[in-house]
Design a protein around this motif. Structure first.
Motif, PDB file in Angstrom:
ATOM      1  N   LEU A 131       0.827  -1.211   0.000  1.00 23.60           N
ATOM      2  CA  LEU A 131       0.000   0.000   0.000  1.00 23.60           C
ATOM      3  C   LEU A 131       0.860   1.259   0.000  1.00 23.60           C
ATOM      4  O   LEU A 131       0.343   2.365   0.110  1.00 23.60           O
ATOM      5  N   ASN A 132       2.183   1.073  -0.042  1.00 19.93           N
ATOM      6  CA  ASN A 132       3.144   2.171   0.026  1.00 19.93           C
ATOM      7  C   ASN A 132       2.964   2.986   1.311  1.00 19.93           C
ATOM      8  O   ASN A 132       2.972   4.211   1.297  1.00 19.93           O
ATOM      9  N   LEU A 133       2.801   2.259   2.429  1.00 17.67           N
ATOM     10  CA  LEU A 133       2.627   2.880   3.735  1.00 17.67           C
ATOM     11  C   LEU A 133       3.686   2.387   4.707  1.00 17.67           C
ATOM     12  O   LEU A 133       4.184   1.270   4.589  1.00 17.67           O
ATOM     13  N   THR A 134       3.999   3.223   5.688  1.00 17.75           N
ATOM     14  CA  THR A 134       4.894   2.822   6.771  1.00 17.75           C
ATOM     15  C   THR A 134       4.042   2.413   7.969  1.00 17.75           C
ATOM     16  O   THR A 134       2.833   2.676   8.019  1.00 17.75           O
ATOM     17  N   LEU A 135       4.677   1.794   8.965  1.00 19.29           N
ATOM     18  CA  LEU A 135       3.973   1.460  10.202  1.00 19.29           C
ATOM     19  C   LEU A 135       3.443   2.724  10.862  1.00 19.29           C
ATOM     20  O   LEU A 135       2.334   2.743  11.400  1.00 19.29           O
ATOM     21  N   ALA A 136       4.243   3.795  10.829  1.00 17.50           N
ATOM     22  CA  ALA A 136       3.817   5.054  11.439  1.00 17.50           C
ATOM     23  C   ALA A 136       2.558   5.578  10.760  1.00 17.50           C
ATOM     24  O   ALA A 136       1.625   6.027  11.429  1.00 17.50           O
ATOM     25  N   ASP A 137       2.496   5.498   9.428  1.00 18.50           N
ATOM     26  CA  ASP A 137       1.301   5.930   8.700  1.00 18.50           C
ATOM     27  C   ASP A 137       0.094   5.087   9.096  1.00 18.50           C
ATOM     28  O   ASP A 137      -1.012   5.589   9.259  1.00 18.50           O
ATOM     29  N   PHE A 138       0.308   3.797   9.250  1.00 13.35           N
ATOM     30  CA  PHE A 138      -0.773   2.862   9.554  1.00 13.35           C
ATOM     31  C   PHE A 138      -1.360   3.107  10.937  1.00 13.35           C
ATOM     32  O   PHE A 138      -2.567   3.147  11.115  1.00 13.35           O
ATOM     33  N   PHE A 139      -0.493   3.291  11.930  1.00 12.45           N
ATOM     34  CA  PHE A 139      -0.970   3.406  13.304  1.00 12.45           C
ATOM     35  C   PHE A 139      -1.324   4.823  13.727  1.00 12.45           C
ATOM     36  O   PHE A 139      -2.115   5.021  14.628  1.00 12.45           O
ATOM     37  N   ASP A 140      -0.733   5.816  13.100  1.00  8.93           N
ATOM     38  CA  ASP A 140      -0.981   7.188  13.538  1.00  8.93           C
ATOM     39  C   ASP A 140      -0.919   8.140  12.345  1.00  8.93           C
ATOM     40  O   ASP A 140       0.020   8.917  12.208  1.00  8.93           O
ATOM     41  N   PRO A 141      -1.927   8.084  11.465  1.00  7.11           N
ATOM     42  CA  PRO A 141      -1.871   8.892  10.256  1.00  7.11           C
ATOM     43  C   PRO A 141      -1.899  10.391  10.509  1.00  7.11           C
ATOM     44  O   PRO A 141      -1.496  11.160   9.658  1.00  7.11           O
ATOM     45  N   GLU A 142      -2.346  10.818  11.675  1.00  8.49           N
ATOM     46  CA  GLU A 142      -2.430  12.246  11.972  1.00  8.49           C
ATOM     47  C   GLU A 142      -1.173  12.770  12.657  1.00  8.49           C
ATOM     48  O   GLU A 142      -1.074  13.940  12.967  1.00  8.49           O
ATOM     49  N   ARG A 143      -0.219  11.877  12.915  1.00  9.77           N
ATOM     50  CA  ARG A 143       1.001  12.254  13.623  1.00  9.77           C
ATOM     51  C   ARG A 143       1.779  13.286  12.815  1.00  9.77           C
ATOM     52  O   ARG A 143       1.964  13.147  11.612  1.00  9.77           O
TER      53      ARG A 143
ATOM     54  N   VAL B  69      22.577   2.821  17.961  1.00  6.21           N
ATOM     55  CA  VAL B  69      22.913   2.992  16.546  1.00  6.21           C
ATOM     56  C   VAL B  69      22.183   4.228  16.012  1.00  6.21           C
ATOM     57  O   VAL B  69      21.038   4.481  16.380  1.00  6.21           O
ATOM     58  N   ILE B  70      22.840   4.975  15.161  1.00  5.42           N
ATOM     59  CA  ILE B  70      22.186   6.020  14.383  1.00  5.42           C
ATOM     60  C   ILE B  70      22.088   5.461  12.967  1.00  5.42           C
ATOM     61  O   ILE B  70      23.096   5.048  12.384  1.00  5.42           O
ATOM     62  N   SER B  71      20.871   5.403  12.440  1.00  7.94           N
ATOM     63  CA  SER B  71      20.680   4.795  11.116  1.00  7.94           C
ATOM     64  C   SER B  71      19.907   5.730  10.209  1.00  7.94           C
ATOM     65  O   SER B  71      19.250   6.665  10.644  1.00  7.94           O
ATOM     66  N   ALA B  72      19.991   5.425   8.921  1.00  5.86           N
ATOM     67  CA  ALA B  72      19.232   6.174   7.921  1.00  5.86           C
ATOM     68  C   ALA B  72      18.709   5.194   6.890  1.00  5.86           C
ATOM     69  O   ALA B  72      19.337   4.167   6.613  1.00  5.86           O
ATOM     70  N   CYS B  73      17.545   5.522   6.336  1.00  6.69           N
ATOM     71  CA  CYS B  73      16.901   4.637   5.377  1.00  6.69           C
ATOM     72  C   CYS B  73      16.143   5.483   4.357  1.00  6.69           C
ATOM     73  O   CYS B  73      15.471   6.448   4.734  1.00  6.69           O
ATOM     74  N   THR B  74      16.302   5.147   3.091  1.00  9.16           N
ATOM     75  CA  THR B  74      15.539   5.842   2.058  1.00  9.16           C
ATOM     76  C   THR B  74      15.086   4.833   1.015  1.00  9.16           C
ATOM     77  O   THR B  74      15.884   3.992   0.590  1.00  9.16           O
ATOM     78  N   PRO B  75      13.825   4.841   0.611  1.00 10.24           N
ATOM     79  CA  PRO B  75      12.751   5.609   1.221  1.00 10.24           C
ATOM     80  C   PRO B  75      12.425   5.078   2.618  1.00 10.24           C
ATOM     81  O   PRO B  75      12.809   3.969   2.961  1.00 10.24           O
ATOM     82  N   PRO B  76      11.720   5.877   3.437  1.00  5.24           N
ATOM     83  CA  PRO B  76      11.378   5.443   4.796  1.00  5.24           C
ATOM     84  C   PRO B  76      10.602   4.123   4.781  1.00  5.24           C
ATOM     85  O   PRO B  76       9.844   3.857   3.859  1.00  5.24           O
ATOM     86  N   TYR B  77      10.829   3.293   5.798  1.00  6.10           N
ATOM     87  CA  TYR B  77      10.115   2.021   5.854  1.00  6.10           C
ATOM     88  C   TYR B  77       9.353   1.805   7.147  1.00  6.10           C
ATOM     89  O   TYR B  77       8.448   0.997   7.207  1.00  6.10           O
ATOM     90  N   LEU B  78       9.688   2.477   8.217  1.00  8.60           N
ATOM     91  CA  LEU B  78       9.064   2.230   9.519  1.00  8.60           C
ATOM     92  C   LEU B  78       7.992   3.266   9.795  1.00  8.60           C
ATOM     93  O   LEU B  78       8.141   4.418   9.467  1.00  8.60           O
TER      94      LEU B  78
END
Length: 195
Positions: A59-71, A186-195
């Motif tokens: 669905l091209n969504l992250t977990l954050a989008d799924f659980f808290d779309p208004e965040r 750890v400091i990490s980076a990811c593109t495109p965002p996944y979480l």
């Protein structure tokens, strides 16, 4: 841990219908068995974090989008420690079927807006993302600040100590495990965002 009032199945059903996809179409896009979509939507089984991420990728969504779309994240360009967005507050990584130990993932700013997710990750002693390896359509890298992190990417395994780092195509199955008696940071980076 998810909010007991949050209905994962109903949310997935609503988002799938809003995208105009059948269960079969979503399953094909996400690379999961068709029955798995039905099982999650009817709440017959609670999905692991890795499984839910995979389904949401269709669905091209992250977990954050799924659980808290208004965040909303602070605009920046500068952020204090309290400005980081806690991505573990809605769903504990330990909810994964074979994950163990405690995790904390905090995001800097609005990852979607910048198409870059920067995380402050903390793995408590014994934390392990599990034998079911993570896979997502991204590239990711990280730098170990403290502790010792065992990173598995495909058939390669290495323990990284402070000052060491990793960078790989996240479509390759991977796993993270704290092998230090204390916490690992750890400091990490990811593109495109996944979480």
């Amino acid at each position: 841990m998810t909010d007991p009032a949050f209905d994962i199945g109903a949310r997935l059903l609503a988002m799938r219908r809003a995208a105009g996809l059948s269960q079969r179409q979503l399953a094909e896009r996400a690379g999961v068995p068709h029955a798995q979509i039905s099982i999650v939507e009817t709440n017959r089984s609670s999905p692991s974090v890795a499984t839910l991420r995979k389904i949401l990728s269709g669905l091209n969504l992250t977990l954050a989008d799924f659980f808290d779309p208004e965040r909303t994240a602070p605009e920046g360009p500068f952020f204090d420690e309290g400005d980081l967005v806690d991505l573990t507050s809605k769903l504990s990584v330990s909810g994964a079927q074979d994950a163990t130990g405690g995790f904390s993932f905090r995001q800097i700013g609005d990852a979607r807006k910048h198409n870059l997710q920067i995380l402050h990750e903390v793995y408590q002693p014994g934390a392990d993302t599990g034998e079911t390896r993570l896979e997502h359509f991204s590239n990711e890298g990280g730098y170990v600040i403290e502790g010792a992190l065992e990173v598995t990417v495909g058939d390669q395994v290495r323990v990284l100590l402070p000052g060491q780092s990793y960078l790989f195509d996240s479509r390759i199955p991977h796993r993270f495990r704290n092998v230090h008696p204390g916490r690992t940071v750890v400091i990490s980076a990811c593109t495109p965002p996944y979480l």
